[in-house]
Design a protein around this motif. Structure first.
Motif, mmCIF file in Angstrom:
data_model
loop_
_atom_site.group_PDB
_atom_site.id
_atom_site.type_symbol
_atom_site.label_atom_id
_atom_site.label_comp_id
_atom_site.label_asym_id
_atom_site.label_seq_id
_atom_site.Cartn_x
_atom_site.Cartn_y
_atom_site.Cartn_z
ATOM 1 N N LYS A 131 48.586 36.590 28.516
ATOM 2 C CA LYS A 131 48.438 35.180 28.157
ATOM 3 C C LYS A 131 47.115 35.012 27.413
ATOM 4 O O LYS A 131 46.067 35.425 27.906
ATOM 5 C CB LYS A 131 48.465 34.306 29.409
ATOM 6 C CG LYS A 131 49.842 34.226 30.073
ATOM 7 C CD LYS A 131 49.821 33.279 31.247
ATOM 8 C CE LYS A 131 51.211 33.100 31.816
ATOM 9 N NZ LYS A 131 52.106 32.372 30.886
ATOM 10 N N VAL A 132 47.181 34.403 26.230
ATOM 11 C CA VAL A 132 46.001 34.272 25.369
ATOM 12 C C VAL A 132 45.602 32.813 25.235
ATOM 13 O O VAL A 132 46.422 31.954 24.917
ATOM 14 C CB VAL A 132 46.279 34.860 23.970
ATOM 15 C CG1 VAL A 132 45.061 34.671 23.073
ATOM 16 C CG2 VAL A 132 46.656 36.330 24.068
ATOM 17 N N ALA A 133 44.332 32.533 25.500
ATOM 18 C CA ALA A 133 43.751 31.230 25.192
ATOM 19 C C ALA A 133 42.878 31.430 23.956
ATOM 20 O O ALA A 133 41.794 32.015 24.042
ATOM 21 C CB ALA A 133 42.929 30.715 26.367
ATOM 22 N N GLN B 5 47.520 33.059 40.075
ATOM 23 C CA GLN B 5 48.975 32.974 40.125
ATOM 24 C C GLN B 5 49.604 33.865 39.058
ATOM 25 O O GLN B 5 50.569 34.592 39.316
ATOM 26 C CB GLN B 5 49.413 31.524 39.927
ATOM 27 C CG GLN B 5 50.930 31.326 39.979
ATOM 28 C CD GLN B 5 51.326 29.884 39.705
ATOM 29 O OE1 GLN B 5 50.517 29.080 39.208
ATOM 30 N NE2 GLN B 5 52.546 29.535 40.031
ATOM 31 N N GLY B 6 49.042 33.807 37.849
ATOM 32 C CA GLY B 6 49.571 34.634 36.776
ATOM 33 C C GLY B 6 49.401 36.116 37.056
ATOM 34 O O GLY B 6 50.294 36.918 36.791
ATOM 35 N N ALA B 7 48.236 36.478 37.592
ATOM 36 C CA ALA B 7 47.989 37.885 37.918
ATOM 37 C C ALA B 7 48.993 38.383 38.945
ATOM 38 O O ALA B 7 49.457 39.532 38.884
ATOM 39 C CB ALA B 7 46.572 38.059 38.436
ATOM 40 N N GLY B 8 49.345 37.517 39.901
ATOM 41 C CA GLY B 8 50.333 37.894 40.902
ATOM 42 C C GLY B 8 51.715 38.131 40.318
ATOM 43 O O GLY B 8 52.544 38.825 40.915
ATOM 44 N N GLN B 9 51.959 37.570 39.147
ATOM 45 C CA GLN B 9 53.238 37.745 38.454
ATOM 46 C C GLN B 9 53.172 38.843 37.388
ATOM 47 O O GLN B 9 54.093 39.003 36.590
ATOM 48 C CB GLN B 9 53.651 36.414 37.808
ATOM 49 C CG GLN B 9 53.891 35.308 38.819
ATOM 50 C CD GLN B 9 54.067 33.952 38.161
ATOM 51 O OE1 GLN B 9 53.818 33.773 36.962
ATOM 52 N NE2 GLN B 9 54.513 32.980 38.943
#
Length: 280
Positions: free
Chosen positions: A80-82, A126-130
């Motif tokens: 995911k890029v910001a 949360q994203g890292a967990g996915q």
């Protein structure tokens, strides 16, 4: 970028081009595989995938944005890029922008400004967990305030026992190096794992750049610059890609007017005269 819809399309078509070779708009399809660009790309890619802090600095027009766009395009789907394009944001606004980028463009819930940092950390965890990785890329980072840089430093603290949870890529002009060299920036500076700086092209690189662009955009390859024209191009532009593109475009217009597919020293000199005052 195709020639259709461009006001210069007819000229390019007459000369045998299938797309525009010297547009100043960063076009990843025309990225030049010069050594320093390939090296910078791979270094930033490594940083983005491994939770590192990386810095890419260069003077105006040397191709920083194109390297970054190539990087973003190549990162796998789980990253995911910001991509922050407005460096003038304050610390809180920067957090909001990063949260929105990681949240598919959706802004933080109303009334949550007081705990934006906590919300962002939760989103990253949360994203890292996915199985997602997260990278923040800030363009024009030399214009970041001390407050915004401190926000980024705190974000870089996010980690588990085994890995960093967020990567940071700061992209800017050499003023960024001066800012990071300040004593107050030492806590952030010491976290920099990768530091790349782009330089103007040499005469050999300039010639290779021009030939690469023409090879990628011309229909039959029967178009080019004389050796003297290439030498003149490097001399007048000082090896800066954006300048090369500007002069190259004007020289092609002159070639069209003269109904030739060979750009000479004189055409380059005449074309570059249009910009000489602005480049002093």
């Amino acid at each position: 970028m195709g020639v259709q819809g461009n006001t210069l399309g007819a000229c390019y078509t007459v000369l045998g081009f299938k797309s525009i070779p010297f547009s100043i708009t960063p076009d990843t399809a025309l990225a030049f595989p010069g050594d320093q660009y390939v090296r910078a790309y791979h270094q930033l890619h490594y940083a983005s995938m491994n939770g590192s802090l990386a810095v890419l600095s260069a003077e105006i027009g040397l191709g920083k944005t194109l390297v970054v766009r190539c990087l973003i395009r190549a990162l796998p789907a789980n990253v995911k890029v910001a991509y922050v394009l407005n460096p003038l944001l304050g610390g809180e606004a920067l957090l909001r922008e990063i949260y929105s980028e990681f949240n598919g463009g959706a802004a933080p819930p109303a009334g949550t400004d007081s705990n934006l940092n906590q919300l962002l950390v939760q989103k990253i965890l949360q994203g890292a967990g996915q199985g997602h990785k997260h990278v923040v890329i800030v363009d024009e980072a030399h214009r970041l305030s001390a407050d915004a840089l401190e926000v980024l430093r705190l974000l870089s603290n996010l980690e588990t026992e085994h890995t960093k949870l967020i990567s940071l890529v700061l992209v800017g002009q050499p003023e960024l190096e001066k800012t990071l060299g300040m004593r107050s920036m030492r806590p952030l500076r010491e976290r920099i794992a990768i530091w790349q700086r782009l330089q103007p092209m040499s005469r050999v690189e300039c010639a290779a750049y021009v030939r690469h662009r023409i090879a990628q955009t011309h229909s039959d390859g029967q178009f080019g610059f004389t050796d003297a024209a290439l030498a003149s191009l490097h001399w007048r532009t000082k090896g800066v890609p954006r300048r090369i593109n500007l002069v190259g475009e004007r020289a092609i217009l002159l070639a069209c007017a003269q109904k030739t597919r060979r750009i000479t020293w004189g055409m380059v000199w005449e074309a570059s005269n249009e910009f000489s005052k602005a480049w002093k």
